[in-house]
Scaffold this motif. Structure first.
Motif, PDB file in Angstrom:
ATOM      1  N   GLU A  16       0.865  -1.183   0.000  1.00 21.28           N
ATOM      2  CA  GLU A  16       0.000   0.000   0.000  1.00 21.28           C
ATOM      3  C   GLU A  16       0.897   1.226   0.000  1.00 21.28           C
ATOM      4  O   GLU A  16       1.824   1.309   0.801  1.00 21.28           O
ATOM      5  CB  GLU A  16      -0.888   0.029   1.244  1.00 21.28           C
ATOM      6  N   ILE A  17       0.615   2.175  -0.876  1.00 20.10           N
ATOM      7  CA  ILE A  17       1.400   3.404  -0.977  1.00 20.10           C
ATOM      8  C   ILE A  17       0.458   4.582  -0.789  1.00 20.10           C
ATOM      9  O   ILE A  17      -0.613   4.628  -1.396  1.00 20.10           O
ATOM     10  CB  ILE A  17       2.102   3.513  -2.345  1.00 20.10           C
ATOM     11  N   ARG A  18       0.862   5.547   0.029  1.00 16.75           N
ATOM     12  CA  ARG A  18       0.074   6.755   0.252  1.00 16.75           C
ATOM     13  C   ARG A  18       0.877   7.949  -0.256  1.00 16.75           C
ATOM     14  O   ARG A  18       2.023   8.138   0.105  1.00 16.75           O
ATOM     15  CB  ARG A  18      -0.205   6.958   1.732  1.00 16.75           C
ATOM     16  N   ILE A  19       0.264   8.740  -1.120  1.00 16.29           N
ATOM     17  CA  ILE A  19       0.900   9.934  -1.671  1.00 16.29           C
ATOM     18  C   ILE A  19       0.050  11.121  -1.236  1.00 16.29           C
ATOM     19  O   ILE A  19      -1.151  11.135  -1.458  1.00 16.29           O
ATOM     20  CB  ILE A  19       0.958   9.881  -3.216  1.00 16.29           C
ATOM     21  N   VAL A  20       0.669  12.101  -0.610  1.00 12.92           N
ATOM     22  CA  VAL A  20      -0.032  13.327  -0.228  1.00 12.92           C
ATOM     23  C   VAL A  20       0.632  14.474  -0.969  1.00 12.92           C
ATOM     24  O   VAL A  20       1.847  14.648  -0.890  1.00 12.92           O
ATOM     25  CB  VAL A  20       0.028  13.565   1.299  1.00 12.92           C
ATOM     26  N   ALA A  21      -0.172  15.229  -1.722  1.00 15.75           N
ATOM     27  CA  ALA A  21       0.365  16.306  -2.548  1.00 15.75           C
ATOM     28  C   ALA A  21      -0.571  17.509  -2.504  1.00 15.75           C
ATOM     29  O   ALA A  21      -1.755  17.375  -2.183  1.00 15.75           O
ATOM     30  CB  ALA A  21       0.544  15.833  -3.987  1.00 15.75           C
ATOM     31  N   ALA A  22      -0.042  18.665  -2.854  1.00 15.77           N
ATOM     32  CA  ALA A  22      -0.837  19.898  -2.855  1.00 15.77           C
ATOM     33  C   ALA A  22      -1.896  19.885  -3.946  1.00 15.77           C
ATOM     34  O   ALA A  22      -2.946  20.498  -3.797  1.00 15.77           O
ATOM     35  CB  ALA A  22       0.074  21.114  -3.015  1.00 15.77           C
ATOM     36  N   THR A  23      -1.631  19.167  -5.042  1.00 16.25           N
ATOM     37  CA  THR A  23      -2.597  19.139  -6.146  1.00 16.25           C
ATOM     38  C   THR A  23      -2.811  17.701  -6.611  1.00 16.25           C
ATOM     39  O   THR A  23      -1.903  16.858  -6.489  1.00 16.25           O
ATOM     40  CB  THR A  23      -2.095  19.957  -7.353  1.00 16.25           C
ATOM     41  N   PRO A  24      -3.983  17.416  -7.169  1.00 15.06           N
ATOM     42  CA  PRO A  24      -4.211  16.076  -7.734  1.00 15.06           C
ATOM     43  C   PRO A  24      -3.215  15.742  -8.846  1.00 15.06           C
ATOM     44  O   PRO A  24      -2.788  14.605  -8.980  1.00 15.06           O
ATOM     45  CB  PRO A  24      -5.638  16.149  -8.284  1.00 15.06           C
ATOM     46  N   GLU A  25      -2.825  16.745  -9.607  1.00 15.97           N
ATOM     47  CA  GLU A  25      -1.877  16.518 -10.706  1.00 15.97           C
ATOM     48  C   GLU A  25      -0.530  16.033 -10.176  1.00 15.97           C
ATOM     49  O   GLU A  25       0.090  15.137 -10.766  1.00 15.97           O
ATOM     50  CB  GLU A  25      -1.684  17.796 -11.531  1.00 15.97           C
TER      51      GLU A  25
END
Length: 88
Positions: A16-25
């Motif tokens: 399982e990988i979790r990515i948190v970013a300021a934008t969906p792009e």
């Protein structure tokens, strides 16, 4: 813990990988790079309370592409295991 997270581990051969970013792009760009190395089984996207996007991926680590496979076989586990202080 996020309401959609579970306390169970992914099945053998998956991660399982979790990515948190300021934008969906930005989250999608990182996910795209990961998918070039691993077969992806699932992808879910959630809004982050302060704005931004959290993207969850399930990848099949048993069907890794050659560059990822060679890295996986030579890598060593990190000495710091467990949850990071800022993880939910």
């Amino acid at each position: 813990m996020h309401p959609t997270d579970t306390a169970t581990l992914p099945s053998v051969g998956h991660a399982e990988i979790r990515i948190v970013a300021a934008t969906p792009e930005a989250a999608r760009a990182v996910a795209q790079v990961i998918r070039r190395s691993f077969a992806g089984a699932e992808q879910r996207s959630y809004p982050v309370p302060d704005g931004g996007t959290r993207l969850h991926l399930t990848v099949d680590t048993e069907t890794a592409a050659e560059p990822a496979l060679s890295w996986l076989t030579t890598s060593r586990p990190s000495s710091g295991t467990g949850t990071h202080v800022d993880e939910v």
